[in-house]
Write a protein that holds these residues in place. Structure first.
Motif, short mmCIF file in Angstrom:
data_model
loop_
_atom_site.label_atom_id
_atom_site.label_comp_id
_atom_site.label_asym_id
_atom_site.label_seq_id
_atom_site.Cartn_x
_atom_site.Cartn_y
_atom_site.Cartn_z
N LEU A 239 0.83 -1.21 0.00
CA LEU A 239 0.00 0.00 0.00
C LEU A 239 0.86 1.26 0.00
O LEU A 239 0.51 2.27 -0.62
N ALA A 240 2.00 1.21 0.69
CA ALA A 240 2.91 2.35 0.69
C ALA A 240 3.47 2.59 -0.71
O ALA A 240 3.61 3.74 -1.16
N ALA A 241 3.81 1.51 -1.42
CA ALA A 241 4.31 1.64 -2.79
C ALA A 241 3.23 2.23 -3.70
O ALA A 241 3.51 3.05 -4.57
N THR A 242 1.97 1.81 -3.50
CA THR A 242 0.87 2.36 -4.29
C THR A 242 0.70 3.85 -4.00
O THR A 242 0.54 4.66 -4.92
N ALA A 243 0.75 4.23 -2.73
CA ALA A 243 0.60 5.64 -2.36
C ALA A 243 1.72 6.47 -2.99
O ALA A 243 1.47 7.56 -3.52
N ALA A 244 2.93 5.96 -2.93
CA ALA A 244 4.07 6.71 -3.48
C ALA A 244 3.98 6.82 -5.00
O ALA A 244 4.40 7.82 -5.58
N GLY A 245 3.43 5.80 -5.63
CA GLY A 245 3.30 5.82 -7.10
C GLY A 245 2.36 6.90 -7.59
O GLY A 245 2.53 7.43 -8.68
N GLY A 246 1.31 7.19 -6.82
CA GLY A 246 0.48 8.35 -7.09
C GLY A 246 -0.65 8.18 -8.10
O GLY A 246 -1.32 9.15 -8.42
N LYS A 247 -0.89 6.96 -8.61
CA LYS A 247 -2.02 6.79 -9.54
C LYS A 247 -3.33 7.06 -8.81
O LYS A 247 -3.53 6.61 -7.69
N GLN A 248 -4.23 7.80 -9.49
CA GLN A 248 -5.43 8.31 -8.83
C GLN A 248 -6.71 7.75 -9.44
O GLN A 248 -6.78 7.43 -10.62
N LEU A 249 -7.73 7.67 -8.60
CA LEU A 249 -9.09 7.43 -9.07
C LEU A 249 -9.62 8.68 -9.76
O LEU A 249 -9.11 9.77 -9.53
N PRO A 250 -10.64 8.54 -10.60
CA PRO A 250 -11.29 9.74 -11.13
C PRO A 250 -11.77 10.61 -9.97
O PRO A 250 -12.37 10.11 -9.02
N GLY A 251 -11.46 11.88 -10.03
CA GLY A 251 -11.83 12.77 -8.94
C GLY A 251 -10.80 12.83 -7.83
O GLY A 251 -10.95 13.59 -6.88
N GLY A 252 -9.73 12.02 -7.94
CA GLY A 252 -8.66 12.07 -6.96
C GLY A 252 -8.79 11.01 -5.88
O GLY A 252 -9.86 10.45 -5.64
N GLY A 253 -7.68 10.73 -5.22
CA GLY A 253 -7.65 9.75 -4.15
C GLY A 253 -7.38 8.34 -4.67
O GLY A 253 -7.41 8.08 -5.88
N GLN A 254 -7.11 7.45 -3.74
CA GLN A 254 -6.81 6.06 -4.09
C GLN A 254 -7.74 5.07 -3.39
O GLN A 254 -7.66 3.88 -3.65
N ILE A 255 -8.61 5.57 -2.51
CA ILE A 255 -9.58 4.72 -1.81
C ILE A 255 -10.97 5.13 -2.29
O ILE A 255 -11.32 6.32 -2.28
N VAL A 256 -11.78 4.15 -2.71
CA VAL A 256 -13.06 4.46 -3.35
C VAL A 256 -14.05 5.09 -2.38
O VAL A 256 -14.58 6.18 -2.61
N PHE A 257 -14.33 4.40 -1.29
CA PHE A 257 -15.32 4.86 -0.31
C PHE A 257 -14.61 5.15 1.02
O PHE A 257 -13.52 4.60 1.27
N PRO A 258 -15.15 6.05 1.84
CA PRO A 258 -16.50 6.62 1.82
C PRO A 258 -16.58 8.05 1.28
O PRO A 258 -17.57 8.74 1.55
N ASP A 259 -15.62 8.50 0.55
CA ASP A 259 -15.61 9.90 0.11
C ASP A 259 -16.36 10.15 -1.19
O ASP A 259 -16.42 11.29 -1.65
N ARG A 260 -16.91 9.10 -1.79
CA ARG A 260 -17.67 9.27 -3.03
C ARG A 260 -18.77 8.23 -3.11
O ARG A 260 -18.71 7.18 -2.49
N ARG A 261 -19.80 8.55 -3.88
CA ARG A 261 -20.81 7.59 -4.32
C ARG A 261 -20.81 7.59 -5.84
O ARG A 261 -20.27 8.52 -6.46
N MET A 262 -21.39 6.58 -6.45
CA MET A 262 -21.37 6.49 -7.90
C MET A 262 -22.77 6.24 -8.45
O MET A 262 -23.57 5.51 -7.85
N VAL A 263 -23.03 6.85 -9.60
CA VAL A 263 -24.27 6.61 -10.35
C VAL A 263 -23.86 6.24 -11.77
O VAL A 263 -23.14 6.99 -12.43
N ALA A 264 -24.33 5.07 -12.23
CA ALA A 264 -23.81 4.49 -13.47
C ALA A 264 -24.91 4.21 -14.49
O ALA A 264 -26.06 3.92 -14.14
N LEU A 265 -24.52 4.28 -15.77
CA LEU A 265 -25.32 3.76 -16.87
C LEU A 265 -24.89 2.33 -17.13
O LEU A 265 -23.69 2.02 -17.17
N TYR A 266 -25.86 1.43 -17.33
CA TYR A 266 -25.59 0.01 -17.52
C TYR A 266 -25.87 -0.39 -18.97
O TYR A 266 -26.84 0.06 -19.57
N GLY A 267 -25.00 -1.23 -19.54
CA GLY A 267 -25.24 -1.72 -20.88
C GLY A 267 -23.96 -2.01 -21.62
O GLY A 267 -22.87 -2.07 -21.04
N THR A 268 -24.07 -2.19 -22.94
CA THR A 268 -22.93 -2.52 -23.80
C THR A 268 -22.84 -1.51 -24.93
O THR A 268 -23.85 -1.17 -25.55
#
Length: 510
Positions: A239-268
Motif C-alpha cells: 500500500l505504501a508503494a501504491t501511495a508513493a506511485g500516485g495513480k489516482q481514481l477519477p476525482g482524486g484519491g486512491q480509496i473508493v469509499f466513503p468519500d464518493r458515491r457512484m451513479v452508473a449507466l448500464y449496458g454494452t
C-alpha cells in the motif's frame, strides 16, 4: 515480534524503498566505516555514526523497551552515549535531549536482573556514558559513567554528532494517538535523533488522503514504520508503494469509499437493447452519466461520481464455439470508452456474464483494461451456469469460493501494478445466487466490495429484496441499487433512491 523475509522492496517507478524496522536485526556492516549519510570516522571516540538502512522488511510489535532497542539498532552504528529512560523518568524531556544530542534513547529494562539485550546494544554502540532520566538499577550501568540528564547543571559528555544533511534520506511513520505515542515515543525520538522526517498516521492506510502526500513526497526515501497497528508488513509495504506511485481514481484519491458515491449507466457499447448505456455513443453516454450523477448530488454530502457499468461478456442463448454460452466484447471495442471515461472523470465497471465459463478466466481476459486506474469489475451470477443449465431456463449461481479466487487474483493484480482501489460488484437478487456467501473473503485492501441488489418490480418487491439481501451480509461489503427504467413500476427518483436505508453507494440504470 515477527521477522519477515529479507529483500529490499523497491517501487519500480518511484524508487521508494520501504523498510519496516526488523525485529532482532542489526543495521550495520562491521566492515563499513561510514553510516547512511557519510557520518564521521570511527577513529573519534566521541563521534556518532549513523547506520546504513537495513535491507529487510519487518515489523516491530513489542513494548516500548523492545522498540527502542530495535530503533537504536536500525539507525545508529556508533554512539558514545545514550539517553536512558527509567521507570520514573520524564519521557518528553528524555526524548528532547536524545534528539538534541543526536543519540539513541533506550528504555531501562523492566527486569534489571537480566539486561542482556540492553547491555549488548550498549556494547555494540560503543557507549561509555548513560544519560539517565529517572532512577536506574545499579546493575544496569556496570562500569559506565552515569549522568543525571534531568539535572539543570548536568555534566553532559562532549559528543561529536553525525553529519546529517538537511534532507536526511529516510523517513519514519507511526500511528497517532496517546497510547501509540507512549509506547512508540522512545523509538521515534531515536529515529528523529538520526535525522528522520516523521509523519503521524491517524489511518494506517498509506493511500488515505491525509497520508498519500507524505508517501509521494518521500518516494525516494528509505521509509520505516514503527509501532503497532500497521497490519501485515507485506500489505503495508504494498500500500505504501501504491501511495508513493500516485495513480489516482477519477476525482482524486486512491480509496473508493466513503468519500464518493457512484451513479452508473448500464449496458454494452453499440447495443441499446442491453441497457441505457448503449443507446448513444461514448460522448453521449458520458454526458448522460454526468447528468444522472448531478441529479443525485443534492441528496448526498459525498461527491457523486458518474460511472459506466459495461457488459463485457454477454450471456447468449447459443453455446458458441467454446460451448460456454457467453461471448466476449473485444477489448479494442471497450478501450476507447475506458479512455474517454478516464479523461472525463468517469469510473468504469466491467460486468461479466460468464455462462459455463468461470469468473477468473473471464476477468483475466480483460487485464489490459483492468490496468487502468478507473476500471473495476462486476460478477453477475445470474448468468453463471452449471453443466446442463441454460440461460432463461434456470437462474445461475456461483460458489463463494470461485468469487474468492477471482478477487484474490484481482487484488494481487492491483497490488502489482500499484493501482488505486478497485470497485468489485456482486450482483444478486436471491440468496441462492451466491452459495456460502458468509465465506466471501473481504480482507483485500485493494478491493472495495459492493453487493448490488439487482431485482426489478414494484417498490414493495424491491425493498423486500433489499432487506433480504442485507441479512447476514459479511462485514466489509457495501450496498448498491439498480433502477430499471422500463421494468420497475415506477422507477425510483434520485431522492427516493437515496432515501433507502442504508443509502446505496453505487446506483446503476438499466
Amino acid at each position: 515480534m515477527t521477522t519477515w523475509a529479507r529483500g529490499r522492496l523497491a517501487a519500480a517507478a518511484s524508487g521508494l524503498a520501504l523498510v519496516l524496522v526488523a525485529a532482532g536485526c542489526t543495521a550495520t556492516d562491521p566492515g563499513n566505516n561510514a553510516g547512511a549519510f557519510g557520518a564521521q570516522s570511527r577513529d573519534n571516540p566521541n563521534s556518532v555514526v549513523l547506520a546504513a538502512p537495513e535491507p529487510g522488511i519487518g515489523l516491530i510489535d513489542g513494548n516500548a523497551e523492545d522498540m527502542a532497542l530495535e530503533a537504536s539498532q536500525a539507525f545508529f552504528e556508533k554512539a558514545p552515549a545514550v539517553v536512558v529512560l527509567g521507570n520514573d523518568g520524564e519521557q518528553e524531556a528524555a526524548a528532547g535531549q536524545a534528539r538534541e544530542l543526536g543519540v539513541p534513547l533506550l528504555v531501562a529494562p523492566g527486569d534489571a536482573s537480566q539486561p542482556t539485550d540492553f547491555a549488548t546494544e550498549l556494547e555494540r554502540l560503543g557507549a561509555r556514558t548513560l544519560i539517565a532520566h529517572g532512577s536506574l538499577p545499579e546493575s544496569l550501568a556496570g562500569d559506565l559513567d552515569v549522568v543525571d540528564g534531568a539535572a539543570p547543571d548536568a555534566d553532559l559528555p562532549d559528543i561529536d554528532p553525525a553529519a546529517v544533511p538537511s534532507e536526511s534520506g529516510f523517513a519514519v511513520v507511526a500511528r497517532s494517538g496517546d497510547k501509540e505515542a507512549e509506547e512508540v515515543g522512545p523509538a521515534l525520538a531515536t529515529a528523529q535523533a538520526a535525522g528522520a522526517d516523521l509523519h503521524s498516521m491517524e489511518s494506517p492506510d498509506p493511500r488515505d488522503a491525509q497520508n498519500q502526500e507524505f508517501f509521494q513526497s518521500h518516494a525516494d526515501a528509505d521509509l520505516y514504520a514503527i509501532g503497532n497497528g500497521f497490519g501485515k508488513a507485506e500489505d503495508f509495504s504494498a500500500l505504501a508503494a501504491t501511495a508513493a506511485g500516485g495513480k489516482q481514481l477519477p476525482g482524486g484519491g486512491q480509496i473508493v469509499f466513503p468519500d464518493r458515491r457512484m451513479v452508473a449507466l448500464y449496458g454494452t457499447p453499440g447495443t441499446g437493447s442491453l441497457g441505457l448505456l448503449g443507446e448513444q455513443d461514448v460522448d453521449g453516454a458520458i454526458k448522460l452519466a454526468k447528468k444522472y450523477a448531478a441529479k443525485y448530488q443534492p441528496h448526498s454530502k459525498e461527491k457523486v461520481q458518474p460511472a459506466f457499468e459495461i457488459i463485457a461478456t454477454v450471456a447468449s442463448a447459443s453455446a458458441g464455439k467454446d460451448g460456454n454460452y457467453s461471448s466476449y466484447v473485444p477489448v479494442e471495442k471497450i478501450e476507447p470508452w475506458v479512455k474517454a471515461a478516464q479523461r472525463e472523470g468517469v469510473y468504469v465497471v466491467l460486468d461479466l456474464q460468464p455462462g459455463r465459463n468461470d469468473f477468473l478466466t473471464q476477468a483475466k481476459h480483460y487485464e489490459k483494461l483492468l490496468s487502468y486506474p478507473n476500471v473495476g469489475i462486476a460478477y453477475d451470477p445470474e448468468w453463471r451456469l452449471k453443466p446442463g443449465q441454460r440461460h432463461m431456463v434456470q437462474i445461475g449461481s456461483v460458489d463463494a469460493a470461485e468469487l474468492n479466487r477471482a478477487n484474490a487474483w484481482l487484488a494481487e493484480f492491483t497490488r502489482k501494478h500499484r493501482l488505486p482501489q478497485k470497485v468489485v460488484i456482486l450482483h444478486q437478487f436471491s440468496l441462492s445466487m451466491i452459495r456460502d456467501r458468509s465465506t466471501l473473503d473481504t480482507s483485500h485492501p485493494e478491493l472495495a466490495m459492493v453487493l448490488h441488489a439487482d431485482g426489478h418490480g414494484t417498490p414493495g418487491m424491491k425493498m423486500e429484496t433489499w432487506k433480504h439481501l442485507r441479512r447476514d451480509l459479511p462485514d466489509g461489503i457495501r450496498m448498491a441499487w439498480k433502477n430499471f427504467i422500463d421494468e420497475d413500476t415506477p422507477t425510483f427518483t434520485p431522492e427516493q433512491t437515496y432515501d433507502i436505508d442504508p443509502k446505496p453507494w453505487f446506483v446503476s440504470y438499466q
